[in-house]
Design a protein around this motif. Sequence first.
Motif, short mmCIF file in Angstrom:
data_model
loop_
_atom_site.label_atom_id
_atom_site.label_comp_id
_atom_site.label_asym_id
_atom_site.label_seq_id
_atom_site.Cartn_x
_atom_site.Cartn_y
_atom_site.Cartn_z
N SER A 180 42.85 -9.47 -6.72
CA SER A 180 42.19 -8.16 -6.77
C SER A 180 41.44 -8.03 -8.09
CB SER A 180 43.24 -7.06 -6.65
OG SER A 180 42.70 -5.81 -6.99
N SER A 181 40.35 -7.27 -8.07
CA SER A 181 39.57 -7.06 -9.31
C SER A 181 40.21 -6.01 -10.21
CB SER A 181 38.14 -6.67 -8.98
OG SER A 181 38.12 -5.47 -8.24
N GLY A 182 41.20 -5.28 -9.70
CA GLY A 182 41.89 -4.27 -10.51
C GLY A 182 40.92 -3.24 -11.07
N SER A 183 40.95 -3.04 -12.38
CA SER A 183 40.08 -2.04 -13.01
C SER A 183 38.72 -2.60 -13.42
CB SER A 183 40.80 -1.45 -14.23
OG SER A 183 40.98 -2.45 -15.21
N LEU A 184 38.47 -3.88 -13.14
CA LEU A 184 37.18 -4.47 -13.49
C LEU A 184 36.08 -3.90 -12.59
CD1 LEU A 184 38.17 -8.22 -13.93
CD2 LEU A 184 38.04 -6.45 -15.67
N VAL A 185 34.89 -3.72 -13.16
CA VAL A 185 33.76 -3.11 -12.45
C VAL A 185 32.73 -4.18 -12.10
CG1 VAL A 185 31.89 -1.42 -12.66
CG2 VAL A 185 34.12 -0.95 -13.69
N ASN A 186 32.26 -4.18 -10.86
CA ASN A 186 31.24 -5.12 -10.42
C ASN A 186 29.92 -4.80 -11.11
OD1 ASN A 186 29.33 -6.68 -9.06
ND2 ASN A 186 30.41 -6.53 -7.13
N LYS A 187 29.39 -5.77 -11.85
CA LYS A 187 28.12 -5.59 -12.57
C LYS A 187 26.96 -6.28 -11.88
CE LYS A 187 29.47 -3.05 -15.97
NZ LYS A 187 28.91 -1.73 -16.20
N GLY A 188 27.17 -6.73 -10.64
CA GLY A 188 26.07 -7.30 -9.88
C GLY A 188 26.30 -8.74 -9.46
N SER A 189 25.39 -9.22 -8.65
CA SER A 189 25.46 -10.58 -8.11
C SER A 189 24.27 -11.39 -8.58
CB SER A 189 25.44 -10.53 -6.58
OG SER A 189 26.56 -9.85 -6.10
N SER A 190 24.46 -12.69 -8.59
CA SER A 190 23.38 -13.60 -8.92
C SER A 190 23.55 -14.87 -8.09
CB SER A 190 23.40 -13.96 -10.40
OG SER A 190 22.47 -14.99 -10.68
N GLN A 191 22.48 -15.36 -7.56
CA GLN A 191 22.51 -16.61 -6.80
C GLN A 191 22.97 -17.75 -7.70
OE1 GLN A 191 18.78 -17.58 -5.01
NE2 GLN A 191 19.47 -19.53 -4.21
N PHE A 192 22.71 -17.63 -9.00
CA PHE A 192 23.04 -18.68 -9.96
C PHE A 192 24.16 -18.24 -10.90
CE2 PHE A 192 18.54 -18.96 -8.82
CZ PHE A 192 18.54 -20.19 -8.18
N GLN A 193 25.13 -17.48 -10.39
CA GLN A 193 26.22 -16.95 -11.21
C GLN A 193 27.05 -18.09 -11.82
OE1 GLN A 193 27.28 -14.54 -13.20
NE2 GLN A 193 27.10 -13.13 -11.49
N SER A 194 27.46 -17.89 -13.04
CA SER A 194 28.34 -18.83 -13.73
C SER A 194 29.24 -18.04 -14.65
CB SER A 194 27.52 -19.84 -14.54
OG SER A 194 26.87 -19.18 -15.62
N THR A 195 30.27 -18.69 -15.16
CA THR A 195 31.16 -18.03 -16.11
C THR A 195 30.38 -17.61 -17.35
OG1 THR A 195 32.98 -19.39 -15.30
CG2 THR A 195 33.29 -18.31 -17.42
N GLY A 196 29.48 -18.47 -17.81
CA GLY A 196 28.68 -18.16 -18.99
C GLY A 196 27.76 -16.98 -18.79
N LEU A 197 27.09 -16.93 -17.64
CA LEU A 197 26.19 -15.81 -17.35
C LEU A 197 26.98 -14.51 -17.26
CD1 LEU A 197 23.46 -14.60 -16.60
CD2 LEU A 197 23.89 -15.30 -14.23
N CYS A 198 28.10 -14.53 -16.56
CA CYS A 198 28.92 -13.33 -16.41
C CYS A 198 29.47 -12.87 -17.77
CB CYS A 198 30.05 -13.59 -15.41
SG CYS A 198 31.02 -12.13 -15.01
N SER A 199 29.93 -13.81 -18.59
CA SER A 199 30.43 -13.47 -19.93
C SER A 199 29.34 -12.81 -20.76
CB SER A 199 30.94 -14.72 -20.65
OG SER A 199 32.08 -15.21 -20.03
N SER A 200 28.12 -13.31 -20.63
CA SER A 200 26.99 -12.74 -21.36
C SER A 200 26.71 -11.31 -20.90
CB SER A 200 25.76 -13.62 -21.16
OG SER A 200 24.65 -13.07 -21.81
N ILE A 201 26.72 -11.09 -19.59
CA ILE A 201 26.50 -9.75 -19.03
C ILE A 201 27.58 -8.79 -19.52
CG2 ILE A 201 26.55 -8.40 -16.88
CD1 ILE A 201 25.26 -10.91 -15.53
N CYS A 202 28.83 -9.22 -19.46
CA CYS A 202 29.94 -8.36 -19.88
C CYS A 202 29.89 -8.08 -21.38
CB CYS A 202 31.27 -9.00 -19.49
SG CYS A 202 31.52 -9.07 -17.70
N GLY A 203 29.53 -9.08 -22.16
CA GLY A 203 29.42 -8.90 -23.60
C GLY A 203 28.37 -7.86 -23.96
N ARG A 204 27.25 -7.88 -23.27
CA ARG A 204 26.19 -6.90 -23.52
C ARG A 204 26.65 -5.49 -23.15
NH1 ARG A 204 22.59 -10.99 -21.25
NH2 ARG A 204 22.71 -9.89 -19.28
N ASN A 205 27.63 -5.38 -22.25
CA ASN A 205 28.14 -4.08 -21.83
C ASN A 205 29.40 -3.67 -22.60
OD1 ASN A 205 26.50 -3.04 -19.44
ND2 ASN A 205 26.79 -5.18 -18.90
#
Length: 72
Positions: A29-54
Amino acid sequence: MKVTGFSAVLALSLTAQALASEFVGCYSSSGSLVNKGSSQFQSTGLCSSICGRNGASYAATSNSMDCYCGSS
């Protein structure tokens, strides 16, 4: 002008380091985490970057496309 550009790159680099420090595990389960969107080229690095900016402390990916961010 060059100093400002260097400062922005340095700040971005430190944020990515803080988020990518260690693997926490897999969850059903995602628990309290919020979905910040989808990407066809999603990676751990890309997601970490998105979350860091937020300002999030945690980043998670799901279904190889979705990025979730949160503080706990």
